[in-house]
Motif scaffolding. Structure first.
Motif, PDB file in Angstrom:
ATOM      1  N   TRP A 189     -20.474  88.090  23.159  1.00  0.00           N
ATOM      2  CA  TRP A 189     -20.486  89.213  23.374  1.00  0.00           C
ATOM      3  C   TRP A 189     -20.690  89.907  24.905  1.00  0.00           C
ATOM      4  O   TRP A 189     -20.412  90.916  25.213  1.00  0.00           O
ATOM      5  CB  TRP A 189     -20.995  90.321  22.246  1.00  0.00           C
ATOM      6  CG  TRP A 189     -20.697  89.800  20.834  1.00  0.00           C
ATOM      7  CD1 TRP A 189     -20.806  88.521  20.182  1.00  0.00           C
ATOM      8  CD2 TRP A 189     -20.011  90.708  19.993  1.00  0.00           C
ATOM      9  NE1 TRP A 189     -20.126  88.673  18.731  1.00  0.00           N
ATOM     10  CE2 TRP A 189     -19.754  90.134  18.787  1.00  0.00           C
ATOM     11  CE3 TRP A 189     -19.746  92.078  20.009  1.00  0.00           C
ATOM     12  CZ2 TRP A 189     -19.181  90.438  17.742  1.00  0.00           C
ATOM     13  CZ3 TRP A 189     -19.111  92.705  18.850  1.00  0.00           C
ATOM     14  CH2 TRP A 189     -18.668  91.850  17.755  1.00  0.00           C
ATOM     15  N   ARG A 190     -21.213  88.846  25.500  1.00  0.00           N
ATOM     16  CA  ARG A 190     -21.622  89.247  26.938  1.00  0.00           C
ATOM     17  C   ARG A 190     -20.185  89.383  27.681  1.00  0.00           C
ATOM     18  O   ARG A 190     -20.343  90.112  28.888  1.00  0.00           O
ATOM     19  CB  ARG A 190     -22.570  88.336  27.677  1.00  0.00           C
ATOM     20  CG  ARG A 190     -24.078  88.627  27.219  1.00  0.00           C
ATOM     21  CD  ARG A 190     -25.048  87.757  28.192  1.00  0.00           C
ATOM     22  NE  ARG A 190     -24.983  86.410  27.691  1.00  0.00           N
ATOM     23  CZ  ARG A 190     -25.735  85.952  26.920  1.00  0.00           C
ATOM     24  NH1 ARG A 190     -26.712  86.523  26.190  1.00  0.00           N
ATOM     25  NH2 ARG A 190     -25.785  84.435  26.441  1.00  0.00           N
ATOM     26  N   SER A 191     -19.435  88.778  27.143  1.00  0.00           N
ATOM     27  CA  SER A 191     -17.837  88.766  28.092  1.00  0.00           C
ATOM     28  C   SER A 191     -17.266  89.879  27.887  1.00  0.00           C
ATOM     29  O   SER A 191     -16.164  90.337  28.297  1.00  0.00           O
ATOM     30  CB  SER A 191     -17.120  87.449  27.259  1.00  0.00           C
ATOM     31  OG  SER A 191     -16.563  87.739  26.049  1.00  0.00           O
TER      32      SER A 191
ATOM     33  N   ARG B 279     -18.360  97.741  31.853  1.00  0.00           N
ATOM     34  CA  ARG B 279     -19.254  96.568  32.225  1.00  0.00           C
ATOM     35  C   ARG B 279     -18.420  96.062  33.344  1.00  0.00           C
ATOM     36  O   ARG B 279     -19.089  95.389  34.571  1.00  0.00           O
ATOM     37  CB  ARG B 279     -19.391  95.813  31.463  1.00  0.00           C
ATOM     38  CG  ARG B 279     -20.282  96.416  30.272  1.00  0.00           C
ATOM     39  CD  ARG B 279     -20.692  95.555  28.984  1.00  0.00           C
ATOM     40  NE  ARG B 279     -21.120  96.217  27.998  1.00  0.00           N
ATOM     41  CZ  ARG B 279     -21.318  96.032  26.771  1.00  0.00           C
ATOM     42  NH1 ARG B 279     -20.894  94.938  26.314  1.00  0.00           N
ATOM     43  NH2 ARG B 279     -21.769  96.859  25.864  1.00  0.00           N
TER      44      ARG B 279
ATOM     45  N   ASP C 124     -23.812  85.020  21.779  1.00  0.00           N
ATOM     46  CA  ASP C 124     -23.665  84.755  23.047  1.00  0.00           C
ATOM     47  C   ASP C 124     -22.206  85.499  23.572  1.00  0.00           C
ATOM     48  O   ASP C 124     -22.121  86.026  24.956  1.00  0.00           O
ATOM     49  CB  ASP C 124     -23.831  83.185  23.387  1.00  0.00           C
ATOM     50  CG  ASP C 124     -25.165  83.129  23.137  1.00  0.00           C
ATOM     51  OD1 ASP C 124     -25.343  81.796  23.216  1.00  0.00           O
ATOM     52  OD2 ASP C 124     -25.780  83.750  22.744  1.00  0.00           O
TER      53      ASP C 124
END
Ligand SMILES: C[S@@+](CC[C@H](N)C(=O)[O-])C[C@H]1O[C@@H](n2cnc3c(N)ncnc32)[C@H](O)[C@@H]1O
Length: 289
Positions: free
Chosen positions: A46-48, A66, A44
């Motif tokens: 890695w979305r940061s 991103r 989870d």
């Protein structure tokens, strides 16, 4: 293992799936790492990532942003300050895993309590140059790339280090060493962090397996009458640490001292360590280690 655990501004958050998630100050980056063959421990998280380097099948790759990040930003390691930014080939202008070597060299230089001259080959953006100069040494910084040398000088100025402690040379490593031998120059300490494959400013081809022994042997002729240390770092997968200690022991066999080599690594916050190549360290007999 030589572990670079002293960073506040840098952190390996997680690894896995052929990649690493890293915090560079306030910026989080995802970069490929072929050795991370296990699954991520914190998928989870890695979305940061603010940006990720995407490899292309044809080699090379590109950065995918991103969120907005600065063109460049500062990183600190103790009193040392560096500019970092996402560059081609997934690099950022800094190899944080080298901090363990910076600390080792700085301690030897300070403990020597005498003026120390250092030759830094393949010196890139100057991490080791800054560390040795901050410990009081005079450093000759040699790199084939003009752009990298300018970046190193900017890091040096940013760290407020005295100009007289550094000399900046854009040249092929071997050609420069051979010229220094002819000039009768000597250094108390030498370090090199060569790529697996590289080119000098005149197109000279560097292949670590073929050329490293010859370079270390030539450097042995530059060691002063009061040598302190010799460091070889390698990112080349397949070159075991003991290869580096054998090269050092053999090439410096005429000078009393001892060589040892280990893997270089970074601690990972989600557990374990990230392997980052290996380092061979030679210390002169009598040098306080
Ligand atoms: C892996 S980087 C070194 C990293 C650096 N020691 C550090 O930790 O910051 C390799 C460097 O070698 C330089 N280089 C490549 N071939 C060279 C050659 N033949 N002579 C001198 N420098 C070379 C490149 O320009 C690059 O800056």
């Amino acid at each position: 293992m030589f572990i670079s655990g002293g960073w506040n501004d840098y952190e390996v958050l997680d690894t896995g799936g052929g990649a690493k998630l890293e915090r560079w100050g306030a910026v989080t980056l995802e970069r490929p790492d072929p050795q991370a063959i296990w699954p991520p421990a914190r998928p989870d998280q890695w979305r940061s990532a603010d940006a990720a380097y995407i490899r292309s099948d044809a080699g090379g790759g590109h950065w995918e942003f991103r969120r907005a990040i600065p063109d460049r930003w500062e990183m600190r390691y103790g009193a040392l300050r560096f500019y970092v930014r996402p560059t081609g080939f997934k690099h950022t202008g800094l190899f944080p895993e080298q901090a363990a070597n910076w600390d080792w060299m700085s301690e030897l230089i300070r403990a020597a309590s005498r003026p120390i001259s250092v030759l830094n080959l393949f010196a890139y953006t100057g991490g080791a140059t800054l560390a040795c100069a901050a410990a009081g040494a005079t450093v000759t910084h040699v790199d084939a790339a003009k752009g990298m040398t300018q970046w190193a000088r900017a890091n040096y100025a940013l760290s407020g280090l005295p100009n007289m402690n550094a000399r900046w040379i854009v040249d092929d490593a071997l050609a420069f060493v051979e010229r220094e031998i002819r000039r009768g120059r000597s250094y108390d300490a030498i370090l090199m962090d060569p790529p697996s494959y590289g080119r000098g400013p005149g197109g000279e081809v560097w292949k670590i397996e073929r050329d490293v022994y010859r370079l270390v042997e030539a450097c042995a002729k530059l060691m002063s009458g009061e040598p302190l240390f010799f460091l070889i770092n390698s990112y080349t997968t397949g070159l075991a640490p003991s290869v580096l200690s054998n090269v050092l022991s053999r090439a410096l066999s005429g000078i009393p001292g001892i060589a040892h080599a280990q893997e270089l690594a970074l601690p990972v916050s989600s557990g374990g360590v990230l392997p980052c190549g290996s380092s061979g360290r030679w210390t002169a007999k009598g040098a306080a280690e």
